[in-house]
Scaffold this active site. Structure first.
Site, PDB file in Angstrom:
ATOM      1  N   ASP A 289       0.875  -1.159   0.000  1.00  0.00           N
ATOM      2  CA  ASP A 289       0.000   0.000   0.000  1.00  0.00           C
ATOM      3  C   ASP A 289       0.922   1.222   0.000  1.00  0.00           C
ATOM      4  O   ASP A 289       2.116   1.118   0.293  1.00  0.00           O
ATOM      5  CB  ASP A 289      -0.924  -0.013   1.224  1.00  0.00           C
TER       6      ASP A 289
HETATM    7  C1  BGC Z   1      -4.858   3.483   0.277  1.00  0.00           C
HETATM    8  C2  BGC Z   1      -5.027   2.475  -0.825  1.00  0.00           C
HETATM    9  C3  BGC Z   1      -4.908   3.175  -2.153  1.00  0.00           C
HETATM   10  C4  BGC Z   1      -3.580   3.888  -2.232  1.00  0.00           C
HETATM   11  C5  BGC Z   1      -3.351   4.623  -3.532  1.00  0.00           C
HETATM   12  C6  BGC Z   1      -3.613   4.330   0.111  1.00  0.00           C
HETATM   13  O1  BGC Z   1      -3.613   5.418   0.991  1.00  0.00           O
HETATM   14  O2  BGC Z   1      -4.837   2.828   1.518  1.00  0.00           O
HETATM   15  O3  BGC Z   1      -6.253   1.820  -0.706  1.00  0.00           O
HETATM   16  O4  BGC Z   1      -5.063   2.261  -3.194  1.00  0.00           O
HETATM   17  O5  BGC Z   1      -3.516   4.838  -1.186  1.00  0.00           O
HETATM   18  O6  BGC Z   1      -4.125   5.746  -3.629  1.00  0.00           O
END
Ligand code: BGC
Length: 795
Positions: A289
């Protein structure tokens, strides 16, 4: 001179990536190229221009300006490379024909920028219903169709992988991102995710099931240590992803921010390799993530193949580790190989021409219909709904009737071209809305919102709810005088980076909301007229204290850009509601089995190991001990005899269904048990029925929930009097529980009972079968072992 000759010779001899020469390409890669490929190209924080290589959006430092305290917060994943507003890109190596891939959020539709600098075109995407609503359809074909629509928007805009579906378990109603997730039940989650992944990927683009795993809270999400037993992890938290991997092979998996039993998920070899690949057969790549985890070398070794959004210091750390002999280059080759395997499937590599012109009209119909199927009719006294044909004049109360919430905030938000409010939907359906009330609400909502600062500390934007307009008795009764019926919408929103509160204005209704329901219901009842409450929410709210007041309650969830039209379809009877709850509505928050520990306890120590002070998005060190074990959701309420307000699997229809002729293929279980049941529409209008199969297993060595969902099906649209036979299959795995003492799924010998229900409480047909001998269904790796004894609740 000699150097440039070497470089040009290298370029001449370099193999160009194809689907069949991946090994050869890897052996032609330099260490630097490999280390670049396993790190994304960064995010756009308006940093100084990049200095070298193919890293155009490079994050030059780990902390974006402003950090956590900036009102509105830093942007969620966002890049200006290739597709504006996508969350990130992978590194391209033109010398070897390795193209970049574009990764873009998120579960409820594609999240990209709707506009681009110096460009008059627009790049809108369809806002589909949130995950919670899609799960409430219990219709995997429909979810597959939503996936196909998303997939074709990705193809039109040049996105290789969508960062979804989100499929964490809704362990506690206060998790701020529950709206992105499907259910409290792993079987429903897994089946929904598989349907979504299969739908999206049928278009030749990829998905990323997330967040793997046990990311069930947003508070301190980057440092939270989840302490859970192997059994709870296997049966509740891993089971959904297992189903999705085995039934749909997502191209990618996104590891989560949290730790499990002391180690970041992105650094756990047992999770990302032993379980995901060896036990389940996952073939794609794992990405972190955004900014997740802390040690790039441990992440590579664990099988977390790519670090997103990517930072040059990670590339450097990997190169240095290989040079120092601390990271085997073979590990890196494996990570690179997995990424290339997926790159070659993507539209960019395959030179697909991007039209930038998806069929938004067709997808609007898909979202309208799917939203209608996932809305849940919770109450309908004296057939208050659908409204009779002559009831055309409506008094519409509640801010969100006028300012509807179509989805949650954060990376799961979508930039849609328009959204249909409830009043617009009702007007489209031919209703007339009381104008005085409309004018008052429009002016009030606009005045409160004007110039209001965004909610401080709400990292990803999102606005504080507008307090309800006070409706006194005389206004309520004058509306009752001139209107045929009253509608009251109660709205809630939440999102990434923050959990909800158990108090008034969030889980509980405010005093003014309850007063609104009370006074409007009383005034309309006094005139013999009906009041309908509409819940425009992304997650569970308290209903027990006020549900007696209105005549009907429609749980509309957050239904995407067509929400108002979808609700109007149900109110008018154009559509017959067929959604059922995939999550329990408890009587009170204290009834939730994880309420004692959620969202974890902050720890006092501040060492580098526990994560405090690491900069961007690091919360305080914290841990949540999952004492609820496997007793999550209805597994708890049913087994421990705690009565919910609305139980798992519950939902009403405008018609009635009769269940009959339950037939089991045998009285003794061998390899498979087939279960048939007849469902007849015994009412006056056409409708679909969700039918649920629960299994009660004998408890020998391990304690067992009183029942567990092991199958579900939805009928086709049945005309009055029409019958459909539904068929379910139970395999060995459906009988088994995970026994950590032998690391295996074991089905205990004894008597099993099959319960076919209209909800987890409303069991309509029951049958039994025997299992003659204990069965070891599947051996698994010994993984994720907790470092302490967890005092789990037992029935
Ligand atoms: C989130 C993810 C997301 C990623 C990209 C993160 O802060 O937890 O779910 O896909 O950002 O935007």
């Amino acid at each position: 001179m000699a150097l440039s000759l070497t470089i040009s010779l290298m370029a001449q001899n370099a193999p160009q990536l194809t689907k069949s020469n991946i090994k050869q390409v890897i052996s032609a890669m330099t260490l630097e190229e490999k280390a670049n490929l396993v790190v994304g190209t960064g995010m756009n924080f308006q940093m100084p221009a990049p200095t070298s290589g193919d890293r155009p959006d490079s994050t030059r430092r780990q902390n974006p300006p402003g950090g956590q305290d900036r009102p509105g917060g830093p942007v969620v994943g966002s890049t200006e490379v290739l597709v504006n507003g996508a969350a990130g890109t992978t590194f391209g190596i033109p010398r070897l024909g390795i193209t970049r891939a574009v990764l873009s959020d998120g579960p409820a539709g594609l999240r990209i920028s709707p506009t681009r600098p110096d460009d008059d075109n627009t790049y809108y995407c369809t806002a589909f219903p949130v995950g919670t609503l899609l799960a409430s359809t219990w219709n995997t074909e429909l979810v597959n169709q939503v996936g196909q629509s998303m997939g074709s928007e990705m193809l039109a805009y040049g996105v290789d992988v969508i960062l979804g579906p989100g499929m964490n378990i809704q362990r506690n109603p206060l998790c701020g991102r529950n709206f992105e997730y499907y259910s409290e039940d792993p079987y429903v989650s897994g089946k929904m995710a598989a349907a979504m992944v299969n739908g999206v990927q049928s278009k030749g683009v990829g998905t990323s099931i997330k967040h793997f795993v046990a990311n069930n809270a947003e508070t301190n999400r980057n440092s939270l240590n989840v302490i859970a037993s192997e059994r709870a992890l296997r049966e509740i938290y891993l089971e959904g992803p297992r189903i999705a991997v085995e039934e749909a092979q997502p191209w990618t998996v996104m590891s989560s921010y949290n730790k499990i039993n002391g180690t970041y998920t992105s650094e756990r070899h047992d999770l990302l390799t032993s379980i995901l690949r060896d036990d389940w057969g996952f073939k794609g790549y794992v990405m972190t993530d955004w900014f997740g985890g802390s040690d790039p070398v441990a992440q590579m070794e664990a099988g977390n193949d790519i670090l997103m959004p990517g930072n040059p210091s990670q590339t450097e750390a990997i190169i240095n580790a290989v040079k120092a002999g601390e990271l085997d280059e073979k590990v890196l080759d494996q990570n690179v190989g997995r990424i290339l395997n997926i790159i070659v499937k993507g539209p960019r590599f395959n030179n697909v021409q991007f039209t930038n012109n998806p069929d938004l009209k067709a997808h609007a119909l898909v979202t309208r219909q799917s939203a209608t199927e996932g809305m849940v009719l919770l109450k309908n006294d004296s057939t208050a709904l659908p409204l009779p044909a002559e009831a055309k004049k409506l008094a519409v109360f509640g801010n969100t009737s006028y300012d509807i919430i179509v989805g949650g905030t954060g990376s799961g938000d979508v930039n849609e071209a328009y959204s249909v409010s409830l009043v617009e939907g009702l007007q489209n359906a031919g209703y007339s809305i009381n104008e005085n009330l409309q004018t008052a609400y429009d002016a009030y909502v606009a005045a409160v919102k004007e110039g209001r600062p965004r909610r401080r500390g709400f990292m990803f934007g999102g606005e504080a709810p507008v307090p309800e307009l006070f409706v006194n008795e005389s206004l309520a009764s004058s509306m009752a005088e001139v209107s045929d019926a009253a509608l009251i919408t109660i709205g809630r929103n939440s999102g990434e980076g923050r959990d909800r509160s158990s108090g008034e204005g969030d889980f509980q209704l405010t005093a003014s909301e309850k007063e609104l329901i009370n006074s409007v219901s009383a005034a309309f009842h006094a005139k013999g007229k009906r009041t309908i409450v509409i819940l425009n929410v992304g997650g569970v709210v308290e209903t027990a204290s006020w549900k007696s007041m209105p005549d009907a309650i429609l749980l509309a969830w957050q239904g995407g850009q067509e929400t108002g039209n979808s609700i109007a379809d149900i109110i008018s009877g154009k559509a017959n509601p067929s959604g059922k709850l995939a999550v329990t509505f408890p009587q009170k928050y204290a009834d939730v089995p994880s309420s004692a520990t959620f969202p974890g306890e902050e720890l006092p120590s501040e060492t580098p190991e526990n994560g405090r002070g690491r900069g961007f998005m690091r919360g305080a060190p914290a841990e949540d001990v999952y004492t609820d074990g496997i007793y999550v959701g209805y597994r708890y309420y049913e087994t421990f005899g705690v009565k919910p307000s609305y139980e798992f699997g519950y939902g009403l229809s405008y018609t009635t269904f009769e269940y009959s002729n339950l037939e089991l293929s045998a009285t003794r279980f061998r390899n498979i048990m087939t279960v048939n049941v007849d469902i007849k529409n015994t009412g006056n209008v056409a409708g679909k029925e969700v039918v649920e199969l629960y299994l009660s297993a004998p408890a020998k060595k391990l304690d067992k929930p009183s029942e567990e969902l092991k199958g579900f099906a939805k009928t086709r649209l049945l005309q009055p009097g029409e019958t459909q036979t539904l068929t379910f299959e139970l395999d060995k795995r459906s009988l088994a529980s995970f026994d950590p003492s032998v690391s295996a799924w074991i089905a205990d010998a004894g008597s099993y009972s099959v319960k076919i229900g209209a909800s987890s409480k409303d069991i309509r047909q029951t049958g039994n079968f025997e299992l003659a001998r204990d069965l070891t269904v599947k051996k698994e790796s010994r993984s994720l072992i907790p470092d302490r004894t967890i005092n789990e609740i037992k029935p």
